[in-house]
Structures are given as structure tokens and as C-alpha cells.
Scaffold this motif. Structure first.
Motif, PDB file in Angstrom:
ATOM      1  N   ALA A 234       6.620  54.315  27.619  1.00 41.78           N
ATOM      2  CA  ALA A 234       7.848  54.962  27.140  1.00 41.78           C
ATOM      3  C   ALA A 234       9.065  54.172  27.582  1.00 41.78           C
ATOM      4  N   ALA A 235      10.156  54.378  26.841  1.00 43.67           N
ATOM      5  CA  ALA A 235      11.455  53.846  27.277  1.00 43.67           C
ATOM      6  C   ALA A 235      12.178  54.936  28.065  1.00 43.67           C
ATOM      7  N   GLN A 236      13.174  54.519  28.824  1.00 47.22           N
ATOM      8  CA  GLN A 236      13.905  55.467  29.676  1.00 47.22           C
ATOM      9  C   GLN A 236      15.198  55.962  29.029  1.00 47.22           C
ATOM     10  N   ASN A 237      15.527  55.378  27.873  1.00 41.27           N
ATOM     11  CA  ASN A 237      16.788  55.717  27.203  1.00 41.27           C
ATOM     12  C   ASN A 237      16.815  54.994  25.868  1.00 41.27           C
TER      13      ASN A 237
ATOM     14  N   HIS B 276       7.048  57.193  23.433  1.00 37.80           N
ATOM     15  CA  HIS B 276       7.928  58.235  23.969  1.00 37.80           C
ATOM     16  C   HIS B 276       9.245  57.607  24.444  1.00 37.80           C
ATOM     17  N   VAL B 277      10.249  58.455  24.560  1.00 39.12           N
ATOM     18  CA  VAL B 277      11.518  57.992  25.134  1.00 39.12           C
ATOM     19  C   VAL B 277      12.142  59.124  25.955  1.00 39.12           C
ATOM     20  N   VAL B 278      12.564  58.786  27.165  1.00 34.47           N
ATOM     21  CA  VAL B 278      13.243  59.771  28.020  1.00 34.47           C
ATOM     22  C   VAL B 278      14.690  59.887  27.533  1.00 34.47           C
ATOM     23  N   ILE B 279      15.142  61.108  27.392  1.00 35.84           N
ATOM     24  CA  ILE B 279      16.504  61.336  26.897  1.00 35.84           C
ATOM     25  C   ILE B 279      17.235  62.298  27.838  1.00 35.84           C
TER      26      ILE B 279
END
Ligand code: PEP
Length: 251
Positions: free
Chosen positions: A62-65, A90-93
Motif C-alpha cells: 500500500a501507499a501511505q498517501n 491499498h492507500v492510507v488516507i
């Protein structure tokens, strides 16, 4: 039955060689289980390489942003289509560090959540209260406001696919964990907010993680709670052994 989702958030840590070694080790030793999903949220620079390394394994990257715009004059930013192209899932938002240090707002979080779904990325949306808000008895109302803003305008099936990470800010990186009862109380409230504002079905399917100083010593008790479906983990996700122990706890 909701799956448990364990996501390691490396934040701004690790150089390339360490990142690759971690992913090789973790992907090779992940427990085989249908009940748990394991995700590593890595710095942008490493994403394509780590995705390549995890092909054919159960470890997700996943990316963090990300930015919510498709492209254009946004120096230094990464777009949703760039992330999709890199192969992340996935991506953390709206992590509290991004809200605190990089001026993320409920409005930008909502735009990013829509952009994630437009590019078939699963958003991991972070919400949580400050210590002052908890002490003023504002936890539920604050978290409710953040959740409602984040999911505004989404279709029911998109809400059901969203991952919400409840992370009390006072427990992030401080060694102070919310008690499992405190954490579950807010996660239950989040599910009720979704049931009331979207549907019972979406609320039932929604994965809600807890985050805030989760470690192998406290993860079992947290995951045993009725409304905690996983963990978003910072510090304890930096060592492969403890990351694997956290994933094992979800099986
Ligand atoms: C986080 O990064 O989201 C987090 C919860 O960090 P830590 O586990 O270190 O508290």
C-alpha cells in the motif's frame, strides 16, 4: 465473517535494501490463512519494486498517501493513477500525521477516498481524537464527524469496501494503547454511524482497524473485541518478526 486486516505503516523509515529484505522475508513466511490479510504501507519510492517482489504471494503493498487529482501542476505529489499503475492495492488516507503536519482536512480526505475508488484502490481511512478531545468527552462526536465526512457521497458497496482505522492520536507512537474496551467502544460507534447513515449491510461488512501502539503483547486482546477487525501498526511493523506475529494473531 469479516477478515482481519493487519497493515504495517512504515511511515518515513527504511532504505531500499532494508525494505526489500523485509518484504522478501515477510512474504515468504506469511501464515497461510483465509482469515487475515497482510499489508505493508511503504514509502512511494519503493512501491513498484516491492509490488514486483510480492507477485504470487499473499502480501499486499500500500501507499501511505496520494493526491486526489489525476495529474497536473502539483509538484512533489503522486496521483491515484500513478499508484494504480505501480500495482499497489491499498492507500492510507488522512493519517493523523498528515492531518497535523500537512494540512489534510476532512474535505481533502473525502476527495482522496473518491479518487481511490475511481482507480480501484482500497482506501484505509484514518480517524481519531486528540487527548484534549477525549478528556472533553468529544471522542464519539469527533470521530463521527470524520467518518461521515470521509464517506460522504460514496455508494453503499464502496462504503462496505472502505477500511476505517480508528487511531486515537494520543496513542500513536507514544506507547500508550487505548484499552481494548476503549478501542472497541469507538469502533462500535463507527459501525453504528455507518449503519445509521448508509446501511446495516455496509456497516456489517466494513473493516474497522484499531491503531495506536499495537504490538505482539497487546494485539490478541484488541483483535478479540467485537468490532475490531484488524490493526494499523507503526513502530511494531518495522521489524519483520513482530509484523509476522501481528499477522499470525489475525489468523
Ligand atoms: C500508525 O502509524 O498509524 C501507528 C498507529 O503507529 P504506532 O503503532 O507506532 O503507534
Amino acid at each position: 465473517m469479516r477478515k482481519k486486516v493487519i497493515a504495517g505503516n512504515w511511515k518515513m523509515n527504511k532504505l531500499a535494501a532494508d525494505a526489500k529484505q523485509f518484504v522478501a522475508d515477510a512474504a515468504g513466511k506469511l501464515p497461510k490463512s483465509e482469515n487475515v490479510e497482510a499489508i505493508v504501507c511503504a514509502p512511494f519510492l519503493y512501491l513498484p519494486e516491492l509490488v514486483k517482489q510480492t507477485e504470487g504471494t499473499d502480501l499486499k503493498i500500500a501507499a501511505q498517501n496520494m493526491h486526489y487529482e489525476e495529474n497536473g501542476a502539483f509538484t512533489g505529489e503522486i496521483s491515484p493513477s500513478m499508484l494504480k499503475d505501480s500495482g499497489v492495492t491499498h492507500v492510507v488516507i488522512g493519517h493523523s500525521e498528515r492531518r497535523q503536519y500537512f494540512a489534510e482536512t476532512d474535505e481533502t480526505v473525502n476527495k482522496k477516498v473518491h479518487a481511490a475508488f475511481a482507480h480501484e484502490l482500497t482506501p484505509i481511512v484514518c480517524v481519531g481524537e486528540t487527548l484534549e478531545q477525549r478528556e472533553a468527552n468529544e471522542t464519539n462526536s469527533h470521530v463521527e464527524k470524520q467518518v461521515r465526512a470521509a464517506i460522504a457521497g460514496l455508494a453503499e458497496d464502496q462504503v462496505a469496501e472502505t477500511i476505517i482505522a480508528y487511531e486515537p492520536i494520543w496513542a500513536i507512537g507514544t506507547g500508550k494503547t487505548a484499552t481494548s474496551e476503549q478501542a472497541n467502544e469507538v469502533c462500535t460507534h463507527i459501525r453504528q454511524v455507518v449503519a445509521k447513515n448508509v446501511s446495516e449491510k455496509a456497516a456489517e461488512q466494513l473493516v474497522i482497524q484499531y491503531g495506536g501502539s499495537v504490538k505482539p503483547a497487546n494485539v490478541d486482546e484488541l483483535l478479540a473485541q467485537s468490532d475490531i477487525d484488524g490493526a494499523l501498526v507503526g513502530g511494531a511493523s518495522l521489524e519483520v518478526d513482530s509484523f509476522l506475529q501481528l499477522v499470525e494473531a489475525g489468523t
